[in-house]
Scaffold this motif. Structure first.
Motif, PDB file in Angstrom:
ATOM      1  N   SER A  71       0.817  -1.213   0.000  1.00 25.04           N
ATOM      2  CA  SER A  71       0.000   0.000   0.000  1.00 25.04           C
ATOM      3  C   SER A  71       0.854   1.267   0.000  1.00 25.04           C
ATOM      4  O   SER A  71       0.369   2.343  -0.338  1.00 25.04           O
ATOM      5  CB  SER A  71      -0.939   0.008   1.225  1.00 25.04           C
ATOM      6  OG  SER A  71      -0.214   0.262   2.423  1.00 25.04           O
ATOM      7  N   HIS A  78      -3.327   0.690  -1.557  1.00 23.38           N
ATOM      8  CA  HIS A  78      -3.766   1.619  -0.511  1.00 23.38           C
ATOM      9  C   HIS A  78      -5.283   1.711  -0.475  1.00 23.38           C
ATOM     10  O   HIS A  78      -5.890   1.687   0.608  1.00 23.38           O
ATOM     11  CB  HIS A  78      -3.171   3.006  -0.752  1.00 23.38           C
ATOM     12  CG  HIS A  78      -3.857   4.094   0.019  1.00 23.38           C
ATOM     13  ND1 HIS A  78      -3.659   4.293   1.366  1.00 23.38           N
ATOM     14  CD2 HIS A  78      -4.783   5.030  -0.369  1.00 23.38           C
ATOM     15  CE1 HIS A  78      -4.411   5.303   1.785  1.00 23.38           C
ATOM     16  NE2 HIS A  78      -5.103   5.765   0.751  1.00 23.38           N
ATOM     17  N   MET A  79      -5.913   1.815  -1.634  1.00 21.74           N
ATOM     18  CA  MET A  79      -7.369   1.962  -1.675  1.00 21.74           C
ATOM     19  C   MET A  79      -8.087   0.667  -1.276  1.00 21.74           C
ATOM     20  O   MET A  79      -9.147   0.705  -0.644  1.00 21.74           O
ATOM     21  CB  MET A  79      -7.810   2.413  -3.061  1.00 21.74           C
ATOM     22  CG  MET A  79      -7.355   3.833  -3.409  1.00 21.74           C
ATOM     23  SD  MET A  79      -7.874   5.063  -2.190  1.00 21.74           S
ATOM     24  CE  MET A  79      -9.545   5.423  -2.756  1.00 21.74           C
ATOM     25  N   GLN A  81      -6.847  -1.396   0.875  1.00 20.42           N
ATOM     26  CA  GLN A  81      -6.648  -1.358   2.320  1.00 20.42           C
ATOM     27  C   GLN A  81      -7.688  -0.462   2.985  1.00 20.42           C
ATOM     28  O   GLN A  81      -8.293  -0.831   4.000  1.00 20.42           O
ATOM     29  CB  GLN A  81      -5.240  -0.844   2.625  1.00 20.42           C
ATOM     30  CG  GLN A  81      -4.866  -0.836   4.089  1.00 20.42           C
ATOM     31  CD  GLN A  81      -3.513  -0.178   4.316  1.00 20.42           C
ATOM     32  OE1 GLN A  81      -3.278   0.956   3.893  1.00 20.42           O
ATOM     33  NE2 GLN A  81      -2.615  -0.893   4.987  1.00 20.42           N
ATOM     34  N   MET A  82      -7.930   0.722   2.423  1.00 23.74           N
ATOM     35  CA  MET A  82      -8.901   1.657   2.969  1.00 23.74           C
ATOM     36  C   MET A  82     -10.315   1.078   2.942  1.00 23.74           C
ATOM     37  O   MET A  82     -11.082   1.219   3.905  1.00 23.74           O
ATOM     38  CB  MET A  82      -8.880   2.965   2.170  1.00 23.74           C
ATOM     39  CG  MET A  82      -7.673   3.845   2.395  1.00 23.74           C
ATOM     40  SD  MET A  82      -7.630   4.626   4.045  1.00 23.74           S
ATOM     41  CE  MET A  82      -6.482   3.519   4.903  1.00 23.74           C
ATOM     42  N   LEU A  86     -12.059   0.550   6.532  1.00 22.34           N
ATOM     43  CA  LEU A  86     -13.078   1.531   6.898  1.00 22.34           C
ATOM     44  C   LEU A  86     -14.509   1.039   6.695  1.00 22.34           C
ATOM     45  O   LEU A  86     -15.416   1.473   7.407  1.00 22.34           O
ATOM     46  CB  LEU A  86     -12.876   2.814   6.085  1.00 22.34           C
ATOM     47  CG  LEU A  86     -11.508   3.495   6.231  1.00 22.34           C
ATOM     48  CD1 LEU A  86     -11.446   4.722   5.338  1.00 22.34           C
ATOM     49  CD2 LEU A  86     -11.225   3.864   7.683  1.00 22.34           C
ATOM     50  N   PHE A 132     -12.756  11.143   5.104  1.00 18.04           N
ATOM     51  CA  PHE A 132     -12.255  10.369   3.966  1.00 18.04           C
ATOM     52  C   PHE A 132     -11.813  11.290   2.834  1.00 18.04           C
ATOM     53  O   PHE A 132     -10.760  11.085   2.216  1.00 18.04           O
ATOM     54  CB  PHE A 132     -13.343   9.412   3.476  1.00 18.04           C
ATOM     55  CG  PHE A 132     -12.933   8.572   2.297  1.00 18.04           C
ATOM     56  CD1 PHE A 132     -12.212   7.401   2.487  1.00 18.04           C
ATOM     57  CD2 PHE A 132     -13.258   8.950   0.997  1.00 18.04           C
ATOM     58  CE1 PHE A 132     -11.817   6.623   1.399  1.00 18.04           C
ATOM     59  CE2 PHE A 132     -12.879   8.181  -0.091  1.00 18.04           C
ATOM     60  CZ  PHE A 132     -12.153   7.024   0.111  1.00 18.04           C
ATOM     61  N   TYR A 135      -8.651  13.348   3.811  1.00 17.30           N
ATOM     62  CA  TYR A 135      -7.480  12.471   3.833  1.00 17.30           C
ATOM     63  C   TYR A 135      -6.867  12.322   2.441  1.00 17.30           C
ATOM     64  O   TYR A 135      -5.646  12.240   2.295  1.00 17.30           O
ATOM     65  CB  TYR A 135      -7.870  11.100   4.381  1.00 17.30           C
ATOM     66  CG  TYR A 135      -6.728  10.110   4.482  1.00 17.30           C
ATOM     67  CD1 TYR A 135      -5.813  10.190   5.525  1.00 17.30           C
ATOM     68  CD2 TYR A 135      -6.568   9.085   3.543  1.00 17.30           C
ATOM     69  CE1 TYR A 135      -4.769   9.278   5.637  1.00 17.30           C
ATOM     70  CE2 TYR A 135      -5.527   8.177   3.642  1.00 17.30           C
ATOM     71  CZ  TYR A 135      -4.641   8.273   4.683  1.00 17.30           C
ATOM     72  OH  TYR A 135      -3.598   7.372   4.786  1.00 17.30           O
ATOM     73  N   HIS A 136      -7.716  12.299   1.406  1.00 13.35           N
ATOM     74  CA  HIS A 136      -7.222  12.054   0.052  1.00 13.35           C
ATOM     75  C   HIS A 136      -6.993  13.337  -0.751  1.00 13.35           C
ATOM     76  O   HIS A 136      -6.805  13.278  -1.972  1.00 13.35           O
ATOM     77  CB  HIS A 136      -8.170  11.099  -0.678  1.00 13.35           C
ATOM     78  CG  HIS A 136      -8.083   9.694  -0.169  1.00 13.35           C
ATOM     79  ND1 HIS A 136      -8.959   9.186   0.764  1.00 13.35           N
ATOM     80  CD2 HIS A 136      -7.171   8.712  -0.417  1.00 13.35           C
ATOM     81  CE1 HIS A 136      -8.612   7.938   1.047  1.00 13.35           C
ATOM     82  NE2 HIS A 136      -7.544   7.621   0.346  1.00 13.35           N
ATOM     83  N   THR A 155      -5.104   8.293  10.887  1.00 16.11           N
ATOM     84  CA  THR A 155      -5.677   6.971  10.583  1.00 16.11           C
ATOM     85  C   THR A 155      -6.591   6.516  11.698  1.00 16.11           C
ATOM     86  O   THR A 155      -7.669   5.941  11.444  1.00 16.11           O
ATOM     87  CB  THR A 155      -4.556   5.943  10.352  1.00 16.11           C
ATOM     88  OG1 THR A 155      -3.717   6.376   9.277  1.00 16.11           O
ATOM     89  CG2 THR A 155      -5.140   4.578  10.010  1.00 16.11           C
ATOM     90  N   MET A 259     -11.769   0.893  -5.101  1.00 15.78           N
ATOM     91  CA  MET A 259     -12.416   1.400  -3.892  1.00 15.78           C
ATOM     92  C   MET A 259     -13.921   1.441  -4.087  1.00 15.78           C
ATOM     93  O   MET A 259     -14.691   0.997  -3.219  1.00 15.78           O
ATOM     94  CB  MET A 259     -11.887   2.801  -3.571  1.00 15.78           C
ATOM     95  CG  MET A 259     -12.572   3.488  -2.384  1.00 15.78           C
ATOM     96  SD  MET A 259     -12.187   2.661  -0.820  1.00 15.78           S
ATOM     97  CE  MET A 259     -13.223   3.575   0.317  1.00 15.78           C
TER      98      MET A 259
END
Length: 307
Positions: A71, A78-79, A81-82, A86, A132, A135-136, A155, A259
């Motif tokens: 990630s 990474h996405m 994982q998110m 979440l 969210f 964060y991005h 996080t 995502m």
């Protein structure tokens, strides 16, 4: 180039394994061994234990396995994982911990006030979407990725916002607000809509937005979040392109698409379960209304015959 160059600690996070095993042991001690020490308790259900164990396994997969390392190399991972961290893990934790334990937690003096504010559906929905989205934002994202403290704090609060977002949907604690099935459907749809702009920005951006995935020096600094600095100092790396054949833009777009796909899948499953409960409630109400009408009709008929 193989990921093994980063070492065992970066690949498998042994410290996190210890934390997860500790949490799992405490969970079963409280819910099984020490349960009778509580004034109000119920035997642990098999489904609750399964939910919790799955949550812990998924937590390790997304934050402790090579997926966490990947990630930091590919935005796609990474996405993914998110999405799991979440949208799925908070649900499993809420479902996995028995209601009588949640009752003790949410009734605690300070915690009660926090839940009273942030567990309100509208507040929970907008706070999660805001967290969210913020964060991005590229500037915020790159800043957080370059500082271990900021990354950990943000996080944690992002996960907390995801927890509160899921709480009104699936909690079964006495005294806590519970949404009606029809409202839950609208709530889920609203959540999907609110985080769509952030995903759309990521998917349709004409160029890669995040320096931590495109600039070699920035990326190497960000890698310190999961790889010991002593290990990185002994490596000669130019950037994430050594481990990824995709272009930065393609990687970013794929991450945004995945995502949304994972979000839709998770929400579709929740919607199906909510709709099924709603359908059963409607059928039950219909049956009760019919039975009541038949009883009233029979009583009226008997009275008529008496006269």
């Amino acid at each position: 180039m193989p990921l093994s160059i980063f070492g065992f600690q970066a690949l498998w996070s042994p410290y996190l394994i210890g934390v997860i095993i500790f949490l799992t042991v405490v969970y079963f001690l409280v819910t099984v061994v020490w349960r009778k020490d509580f004034k109000v308790s119920e035997p642990l259900k098999r489904s609750e234990a399964i939910y919790f164990v799955i949550a812990m396994i998924l937590l390790y997969i997304v934050k402790g396995s090579p997926i966490d390392l990947l990630s930091h190399i590919m935005f796609t991972y990474h996405m993914v994982q998110m999405a799991l961290l979440l949208l799925l893990i908070p649900m499993l934790i809420i479902k996995g911990i028995p209601w009588w334990i949640w009752k003790i937690v949410v009734d605690a003096p300070v915690v009660k006030g926090i839940f009273k504010i942030f567990a309100q559906p509208v507040v929970a929905l907008f706070v999660f979407a805001l967290m969210f989205s913020v964060y991005h934002i590229p500037l915020v994202f790159d800043t957080i990725k370059l500082d271990e403290t900021f990354h950990g704090i943000f996080t944690f609060f992002l996960f907390l916002s995801a927890f509160f977002m899921n709480w009104p949907l699936i909690n079964n604690v006495d005294g806590q607000y519970k949404m009606k099935s029809l409202y839950k459907i609208g709530y889920i749809i609203g959540n999907a809509v609110l985080i769509t702009p952030a995903c759309a920005l990521i998917i349709f951006a004409p160029e890669a937005m995040y320096a931590t995935y495109t600039d070699g020096e920035t990326w190497l600094k960000a890698m310190e979040l999961c790889v010991p600095a002593s290990t990185l100092s002994g490596l000669t790396l130019s950037g994430p392109e050594l481990f990824n054949n995709m272009s930065p833009v393609g990687d970013q777009q794929l991450g945004g698409v995945l995502m949304k796909i994972l979000q839709e899948i998770i929400f579709a499953v929740v919607l199906f379960r909510v709709f099924r409960v709603w359908w059963r409630e409607e059928r039950k109400n219909d049956d009760e209304i019919t039975e009541k009408a038949l009883r009233d009709f029979q009583a009226s008929k008997n009275q008529t015959q008496q006269f």
